[in-house]
Scaffold this motif. Structure first.
Motif, PDB file in Angstrom:
ATOM      1  N   ARG A 121      22.212  -0.411  12.326  1.00 16.68           N
ATOM      2  CA  ARG A 121      21.047   0.063  13.077  1.00 16.68           C
ATOM      3  C   ARG A 121      20.070   0.811  12.178  1.00 16.68           C
ATOM      4  O   ARG A 121      18.860   0.833  12.445  1.00 16.68           O
ATOM      5  N   ARG A 122      20.581   1.421  11.116  1.00 17.40           N
ATOM      6  CA  ARG A 122      19.724   2.195  10.226  1.00 17.40           C
ATOM      7  C   ARG A 122      18.826   1.314   9.372  1.00 17.40           C
ATOM      8  O   ARG A 122      17.914   1.814   8.713  1.00 17.40           O
ATOM      9  N   LEU A 123      19.078   0.017   9.370  1.00 17.17           N
ATOM     10  CA  LEU A 123      18.185  -0.893   8.663  1.00 17.17           C
ATOM     11  C   LEU A 123      16.797  -0.901   9.287  1.00 17.17           C
ATOM     12  O   LEU A 123      15.807  -1.194   8.604  1.00 17.17           O
ATOM     13  N   ALA A 124      16.713  -0.581  10.586  1.00 17.72           N
ATOM     14  CA  ALA A 124      15.411  -0.511  11.251  1.00 17.72           C
ATOM     15  C   ALA A 124      14.571   0.614  10.662  1.00 17.72           C
ATOM     16  O   ALA A 124      13.358   0.461  10.454  1.00 17.72           O
ATOM     17  N   ARG A 125      15.202   1.744  10.390  1.00 17.29           N
ATOM     18  CA  ARG A 125      14.488   2.860   9.756  1.00 17.29           C
ATOM     19  C   ARG A 125      14.047   2.473   8.345  1.00 17.29           C
ATOM     20  O   ARG A 125      12.936   2.801   7.928  1.00 17.29           O
ATOM     21  N   ALA A 126      14.922   1.753   7.637  1.00 19.64           N
ATOM     22  CA  ALA A 126      14.573   1.294   6.294  1.00 19.64           C
ATOM     23  C   ALA A 126      13.400   0.317   6.345  1.00 19.64           C
ATOM     24  O   ALA A 126      12.543   0.319   5.454  1.00 19.64           O
ATOM     25  N   ALA A 127      13.348  -0.513   7.393  1.00 19.01           N
ATOM     26  CA  ALA A 127      12.259  -1.486   7.523  1.00 19.01           C
ATOM     27  C   ALA A 127      10.912  -0.779   7.650  1.00 19.01           C
ATOM     28  O   ALA A 127       9.913  -1.207   7.045  1.00 19.01           O
ATOM     29  N   VAL A 128      10.864   0.296   8.437  1.00 15.66           N
ATOM     30  CA  VAL A 128       9.621   1.076   8.567  1.00 15.66           C
ATOM     31  C   VAL A 128       9.204   1.624   7.210  1.00 15.66           C
ATOM     32  O   VAL A 128       8.031   1.535   6.811  1.00 15.66           O
ATOM     33  N   ALA A 129      10.175   2.170   6.485  1.00 12.98           N
ATOM     34  CA  ALA A 129       9.875   2.757   5.178  1.00 12.98           C
ATOM     35  C   ALA A 129       9.396   1.704   4.185  1.00 12.98           C
ATOM     36  O   ALA A 129       8.480   1.956   3.393  1.00 12.98           O
ATOM     37  N   ILE A 130       9.989   0.518   4.219  1.00 15.43           N
ATOM     38  CA  ILE A 130       9.583  -0.552   3.296  1.00 15.43           C
ATOM     39  C   ILE A 130       8.157  -1.006   3.588  1.00 15.43           C
ATOM     40  O   ILE A 130       7.379  -1.276   2.659  1.00 15.43           O
ATOM     41  N   VAL A 131       7.791  -1.086   4.860  1.00 16.69           N
ATOM     42  CA  VAL A 131       6.421  -1.453   5.223  1.00 16.69           C
ATOM     43  C   VAL A 131       5.440  -0.404   4.696  1.00 16.69           C
ATOM     44  O   VAL A 131       4.392  -0.736   4.114  1.00 16.69           O
ATOM     45  N   VAL A 132       5.771   0.869   4.889  1.00 17.12           N
ATOM     46  CA  VAL A 132       4.901   1.947   4.401  1.00 17.12           C
ATOM     47  C   VAL A 132       4.826   1.926   2.877  1.00 17.12           C
ATOM     48  O   VAL A 132       3.755   2.127   2.288  1.00 17.12           O
ATOM     49  N   LEU A 133       5.961   1.665   2.228  1.00 16.26           N
ATOM     50  CA  LEU A 133       5.972   1.575   0.762  1.00 16.26           C
ATOM     51  C   LEU A 133       5.064   0.442   0.280  1.00 16.26           C
ATOM     52  O   LEU A 133       4.308   0.609  -0.692  1.00 16.26           O
ATOM     53  N   THR A 134       5.102  -0.684   0.956  1.00 15.83           N
ATOM     54  CA  THR A 134       4.237  -1.808   0.595  1.00 15.83           C
ATOM     55  C   THR A 134       2.764  -1.429   0.730  1.00 15.83           C
ATOM     56  O   THR A 134       1.940  -1.749  -0.139  1.00 15.83           O
ATOM     57  N   LEU A 135       2.434  -0.707   1.813  1.00 12.04           N
ATOM     58  CA  LEU A 135       1.059  -0.227   1.984  1.00 12.04           C
ATOM     59  C   LEU A 135       0.674   0.731   0.862  1.00 12.04           C
ATOM     60  O   LEU A 135      -0.439   0.669   0.329  1.00 12.04           O
ATOM     61  N   GLY A 136       1.600   1.620   0.523  1.00 16.47           N
ATOM     62  CA  GLY A 136       1.322   2.584  -0.537  1.00 16.47           C
ATOM     63  C   GLY A 136       1.089   1.917  -1.880  1.00 16.47           C
ATOM     64  O   GLY A 136       0.223   2.342  -2.666  1.00 16.47           O
ATOM     65  N   LEU A 137       1.828   0.855  -2.170  1.00 19.42           N
ATOM     66  CA  LEU A 137       1.672   0.152  -3.448  1.00 19.42           C
ATOM     67  C   LEU A 137       0.376  -0.639  -3.500  1.00 19.42           C
ATOM     68  O   LEU A 137      -0.195  -0.842  -4.581  1.00 19.42           O
ATOM     69  N   THR A 138      -0.095  -1.104  -2.347  1.00 24.47           N
ATOM     70  CA  THR A 138      -1.319  -1.923  -2.324  1.00 24.47           C
ATOM     71  C   THR A 138      -2.588  -1.074  -2.198  1.00 24.47           C
ATOM     72  O   THR A 138      -3.646  -1.463  -2.719  1.00 24.47           O
ATOM     73  N   ARG A 139      -2.513   0.052  -1.519  1.00 24.15           N
ATOM     74  CA  ARG A 139      -3.711   0.865  -1.269  1.00 24.15           C
ATOM     75  C   ARG A 139      -4.054   1.786  -2.440  1.00 24.15           C
ATOM     76  O   ARG A 139      -5.195   2.252  -2.541  1.00 24.15           O
ATOM     77  N   ASN A 140      -3.089   2.052  -3.323  1.00 23.66           N
ATOM     78  CA  ASN A 140      -3.347   2.925  -4.456  1.00 23.66           C
ATOM     79  C   ASN A 140      -3.735   2.124  -5.689  1.00 23.66           C
ATOM     80  O   ASN A 140      -3.340   0.963  -5.862  1.00 23.66           O
ATOM     81  N   ASP A 141      -4.512   2.764  -6.544  1.00 21.42           N
ATOM     82  CA  ASP A 141      -4.956   2.129  -7.793  1.00 21.42           C
ATOM     83  C   ASP A 141      -3.853   2.325  -8.838  1.00 21.42           C
ATOM     84  O   ASP A 141      -3.825   3.327  -9.557  1.00 21.42           O
ATOM     85  N   ILE A 142      -2.958   1.357  -8.920  1.00 18.16           N
ATOM     86  CA  ILE A 142      -1.808   1.442  -9.831  1.00 18.16           C
ATOM     87  C   ILE A 142      -2.011   0.475 -10.982  1.00 18.16           C
ATOM     88  O   ILE A 142      -2.396  -0.682 -10.779  1.00 18.16           O
ATOM     89  N   ASP A 143      -1.788   0.943 -12.183  1.00 17.56           N
ATOM     90  CA  ASP A 143      -1.907   0.107 -13.381  1.00 17.56           C
ATOM     91  C   ASP A 143      -0.621  -0.699 -13.536  1.00 17.56           C
ATOM     92  O   ASP A 143       0.363  -0.231 -14.107  1.00 17.56           O
TER      93      ASP A 143
END
Length: 271
Positions: A121-143
């Motif tokens: 069941r805790r994979l659902a919490r991980a899924a939310v975090a992975i989606v947010v992480l993906t947003l964070g990697l795409t929205r920030n200017d990362i070299d």
């Protein structure tokens, strides 16, 4: 033909498969647990969203940076919780005397307990975090480059191991505390909460605590400022993130030491 290593792991894999099937047997109950874990992940993210929509910049991080910070910290914590979070039930096993049965089997006690269950069941919490992480990697200017990919790999693997080691530390202390879940949760779940915060706002004692003693800053904050090219505050410069393997080794040395002391102290359930 099975290899010796595969043969050794066969009992553990069989137990995990049975636990996974058992959790999915009652579909309505399983669905409600998954939905509850999903809501917990959303609520935690909502807290960060509200704070950074109000403050705009906190500890040198804006909302986009906060997405990256939250994504890294919650992804690693949630995945560690999936794998070893059930060690929280150790006090119950001790009180009921159930732990004595594990000692009768010719396998390492810690490995038995880790592979005795898995919280799907805790994979659902991980899924939310992975989606947010993906947003964070795409929205920030990362070299982006090879070093960035290596840093992300070290962060994700190291973060899971660090939080997993903290769970094992807490379990080792339970042999002495028994009913001290509130105290140990302050290190496990409290460490997760601290990892979601910009460590630059911490006073020096907390920077030392969460940067070195319980090094949760290596799971998210240090990687975040390093990926964004920020220098970092005193005591926690961004280049320190490359010492993440050392922090991981430190946590697991402490975890295995506390586990060994705890198991040697254990005298049985008495029932």
């Amino acid at each position: 033909m099975s290899t010796p290593a595969g043969t050794c792991l066969t009992p553990y894999i069989a137990v995990l498969r049975s636990r996974m099937r058992a959790q999915q047997s009652y579909r309505l109950s399983f669905a409600s647990e998954v939905f509850s874990a999903f809501l917990i992940g959303l609520i935690e993210f909502a807290e960060v969203w509200v704070i950074f929509h109000t403050v705009k910049v906190l500890g040198g991080l804006d909302l986009d940076a906060a997405l990256l910070l939250f994504g890294l910290s919650n992804t690693t914590f949630a995945l560690a919780q999936v794998m070893v979070g059930h060690l929280d039930s150790l006090p119950t096993l001790i009180r009921l005397g159930t732990l004595d049965a594990f000692h009768l089997r010719p396998q390492p006690l810690l490995l038995q307990l880790i592979t005795s269950d898995i919280s799907l069941r805790r994979l659902a919490r991980a899924a939310v975090a992975i989606v947010v992480l993906t947003l964070g990697l795409t929205r920030n200017d990362i070299d982006w480059g090879p070093s960035t990919v290596v840093l992300l790999a070290i962060t994700l693997i190291g973060g899971i191991l660090i939080f997993g080691g903290i769970f094992v530390c807490a379990a080792g202390l339970q042999f002495f505390l028994i009913d001290g879940a509130e105290l140990t949760n302050s290190f496990t779940y409290g460490g997760s909460f601290a990892a979601m915060q910009p460590a630059s706002v911490f006073p020096p004692p907390l920077k030392i605590l969460f940067g070195f003693a319980i090094p949760v800053s290596f799971t998210a904050y240090l990687p975040t400022i390093c990926l964004l090219g920020l220098p970092g505050p005193p005591l926690l410069p961004s280049w320190l993130v490359w010492w993440s393997p050392v922090a991981t080794i430190w946590v697991w040395l402490l975890a295995l030491c506390l586990w060994r002391i705890g198991t040697r102290h254990y005298q049985g359930g008495g029932g």
